[in-house]
Design a protein around this motif. Structure first.
Motif, PDB file in Angstrom:
ATOM      1  N   VAL A  95       0.831  -1.197   0.000  1.00 59.63           N
ATOM      2  CA  VAL A  95       0.000   0.000   0.000  1.00 59.63           C
ATOM      3  C   VAL A  95       0.872   1.255   0.000  1.00 59.63           C
ATOM      4  O   VAL A  95       2.016   1.248   0.469  1.00 59.63           O
ATOM      5  CB  VAL A  95      -0.943   0.039   1.227  1.00 59.63           C
ATOM      6  CG1 VAL A  95      -1.812  -1.202   1.256  1.00 59.63           C
ATOM      7  CG2 VAL A  95      -0.166   0.170   2.521  1.00 59.63           C
ATOM      8  N   LEU A  96       0.336   2.311  -0.559  1.00 59.73           N
ATOM      9  CA  LEU A  96       0.977   3.628  -0.488  1.00 59.73           C
ATOM     10  C   LEU A  96       0.090   4.537   0.331  1.00 59.73           C
ATOM     11  O   LEU A  96      -1.087   4.704   0.045  1.00 59.73           O
ATOM     12  CB  LEU A  96       1.163   4.218  -1.884  1.00 59.73           C
ATOM     13  CG  LEU A  96       1.772   5.635  -1.924  1.00 59.73           C
ATOM     14  CD1 LEU A  96       3.172   5.645  -1.350  1.00 59.73           C
ATOM     15  CD2 LEU A  96       1.760   6.183  -3.331  1.00 59.73           C
ATOM     16  N   HIS A 147       9.664  -1.087  -0.738  1.00 59.15           N
ATOM     17  CA  HIS A 147       9.772   0.324  -0.388  1.00 59.15           C
ATOM     18  C   HIS A 147      11.225   0.727  -0.175  1.00 59.15           C
ATOM     19  O   HIS A 147      12.062  -0.074   0.229  1.00 59.15           O
ATOM     20  CB  HIS A 147       8.942   0.620   0.861  1.00 59.15           C
ATOM     21  CG  HIS A 147       7.483   0.676   0.562  1.00 59.15           C
ATOM     22  ND1 HIS A 147       6.519   0.197   1.429  1.00 59.15           N
ATOM     23  CD2 HIS A 147       6.814   1.136  -0.522  1.00 59.15           C
ATOM     24  CE1 HIS A 147       5.328   0.372   0.885  1.00 59.15           C
ATOM     25  NE2 HIS A 147       5.481   0.938  -0.293  1.00 59.15           N
ATOM     26  N   HIS A 165       4.741   4.974  -8.362  1.00 60.19           N
ATOM     27  CA  HIS A 165       5.090   4.197  -7.167  1.00 60.19           C
ATOM     28  C   HIS A 165       4.524   2.774  -7.254  1.00 60.19           C
ATOM     29  O   HIS A 165       5.252   1.796  -7.059  1.00 60.19           O
ATOM     30  CB  HIS A 165       4.551   4.914  -5.930  1.00 60.19           C
ATOM     31  CG  HIS A 165       4.733   4.148  -4.649  1.00 60.19           C
ATOM     32  ND1 HIS A 165       5.754   4.434  -3.773  1.00 60.19           N
ATOM     33  CD2 HIS A 165       4.042   3.113  -4.110  1.00 60.19           C
ATOM     34  CE1 HIS A 165       5.676   3.598  -2.733  1.00 60.19           C
ATOM     35  NE2 HIS A 165       4.642   2.790  -2.921  1.00 60.19           N
ATOM     36  N   HIS A 169       6.178  -1.369  -7.623  1.00 59.21           N
ATOM     37  CA  HIS A 169       5.884  -2.659  -6.981  1.00 59.21           C
ATOM     38  C   HIS A 169       5.640  -3.742  -8.032  1.00 59.21           C
ATOM     39  O   HIS A 169       6.070  -4.880  -7.877  1.00 59.21           O
ATOM     40  CB  HIS A 169       4.659  -2.542  -6.078  1.00 59.21           C
ATOM     41  CG  HIS A 169       4.878  -1.741  -4.835  1.00 59.21           C
ATOM     42  ND1 HIS A 169       5.985  -1.907  -4.035  1.00 59.21           N
ATOM     43  CD2 HIS A 169       4.124  -0.780  -4.241  1.00 59.21           C
ATOM     44  CE1 HIS A 169       5.897  -1.073  -2.995  1.00 59.21           C
ATOM     45  NE2 HIS A 169       4.784  -0.368  -3.098  1.00 59.21           N
TER      46      HIS A 169
END
Ligand SMILES: [Zn+2]
Length: 429
Positions: free
Chosen positions: A4-5, A187, A177, A181
């Protein structure tokens, strides 16, 4: 695995120039797992566009990114930023010097629009209603056999740019971003990196990948090989049956493969498959390819050259803009004959969509394929109309062109069972 961001409220992460002075170390990135990477069969990515309003209101087509606008264009540029070389001339994003910074043996293949969210391995970016605390978006992995990305569409004030985004959240930055992934990156601990675990502000700064991100993609895929083919220009007649010349370097003497976008819009794996034109020779010591475009079954957007000798990701060139029109009848997967009564209608005019040679008595769906997913015909999921074909395999229906269609260009097609039609370009006056 779900990455998740988050929106880092008050944390000032990525804000200001402080981080620009920080050393960008190669130790900052992490990877999702050993051996996790996307092979040459998983280079496609697409977008199922359900964004509306300010999240999908850019209608300006940039020549370096032909045939796409709105949120689609933001997604395309986000993926291309990770590419092996600059995309075309690199222009089209005023917030960074050029797009295409990865310099690894990896380039995504933009396949355009999807009409559904797909499965977790179908390489489709889409959005979801609702919210999850401060989560902006998430990527579903593992990645070897594909991925899926979801944006929390209704929880945030998304912006499609394409220029400076001064309020809300920047789709392109967040997409860059999440696509990291999809590539296999975890990260980063380095502030200012696209792969840092949270953002503040609009997230626009995430559009441009930084040294630590580049180190990560090169760790997974290898630094760009000197053998990788490169495209500098595409000229000629970019229509079905037309002859084009691809100029560049590093092409094989013979048996190059040209990758084009297919014209299949679906929410599954089929729509991610590129059209391959095999056995194409080059001249001039691997610097020039002359080839005839197939009669049908492809669309414009981007083109890649895949050479035939080498290893893995070094075989496939970077993406290059390709402003072609792949409409036409017969051949390929275009088994249905589709026509539109007026391909240059005025707003307020009623136009008729018709097709024959369809499977009889089956459900048809008329969709816009490729191009501009703006609020045309008051739907956002790509469907313009649907119904059942008659006993002779024909279909037709009428729609009135809304005012919102003014000045827009669309590519329409009909799908019935596993078949689809030729693509028709409609340009509203
Ligand atoms: Zn993340």
């Amino acid at each position: 695995m779900k990455n998740v961001l988050r929106f880092g409220l008050g944390s000032a992460i990525l804000a200001g120039s402080t981080f620009l002075a920080m050393p960008q170390t190669a130790e900052g990135f992490s990877t999702l797992g050993p051996g996790e990477n996307l092979n040459l069969g998983q280079r496609d990515f697409r977008h199922f566009n359900e964004f509306t309003g300010a999240a999908n209101n850019n209608t300006v087509i940039h020549p370096n990114w032909p045939q796409y606008t709105g949120a689609d264009l933001a997604m395309w540029k986000a993926g291309a930023e990770w590419g092996s070389r600059i995309h075309g001339d690199g222009s089209g994003d005023s917030s960074q010097g050029f797009v295409g910074s990865g310099e690894a043996d990896f380039s995504f293949f933009w396949e355009g629009a999807a009409n559904g969210i797909g499965g977790t391995n179908d390489n489709i970016i889409s959005s979801i209603s609702g919210s999850a605390g401060g989560v902006l978006a998430y990527a579903e992995t593992p990645i070897n056999n594909g991925w899926r990305i979801r944006f929390y569409r209704t929880a945030w004030s998304w912006q499609d740019g394409p220029g400076t985004v001064s309020s809300g959240i920047d789709i392109q930055g967040v997409a860059a971003h999440e696509i990291g992934h999809a590539l296999g990156l975890g990260h980063s601990g380095v502030g200012g990196s696209t792969m840092f675990a949270s953002i503040s502000g609009t997230g626009q700064g995430n559009r441009s990948i930084q040294n630590d991100d580049i180190a990560g993609v090169q760790f997974i895929y290898g630094a760009r090989s000197a053998n990788m083919p490169s495209i500098t220009s595409i000229t000629g007649s970019m229509v079905p049956g037309g002859t084009i010349t691809i100029t560049g370097t590093g092409f094989s003497t013979s048996t190059n493969r040209i990758w084009l976008q297919n014209d299949l819009v679906d929410g599954g794996n089929n729509g991610g498959a590129h059209v391959t034109i095999p056995d194409i020779a080059s001249t001039g010591g691997g610097t020039s390819i002359s080839m005839t475009l197939p009669a049908s079954g492809w669309e414009g957007g981007a083109l890649h050259v895949k050479r035939t000798t080498g290893n893995g990701g070094e075989l496939l060139s970077e993406s290059h803009p390709f402003d072609g029109d792949g409409g036409g009848a017969g051949g390929g997967n275009d088994t249905i004959n589709f026509t539109v009564s007026d391909t240059t209608p005025n707003t307020g005019q009623t136009i008729t969509f018709s097709a024959d040679n369809c499977p009889p008595l089956q459900t048809y769906t008329c969709v816009w394929a490729n191009s501009d997913n703006s609020p045309f015909f008051a739907t956002f999921n790509g469907t313009v109309g649907s119904g059942t074909t008659d006993s002779l395999g024909n279909m037709n229906f009428n729609r009135t062109v809304p005012n919102a269609g003014a000045g827009r260009t669309f590519y329409m097609e009909v799908q019935v069972l596993g078949e689809d039609s030729n693509t028709v370009q409609v340009s509203v006056n």
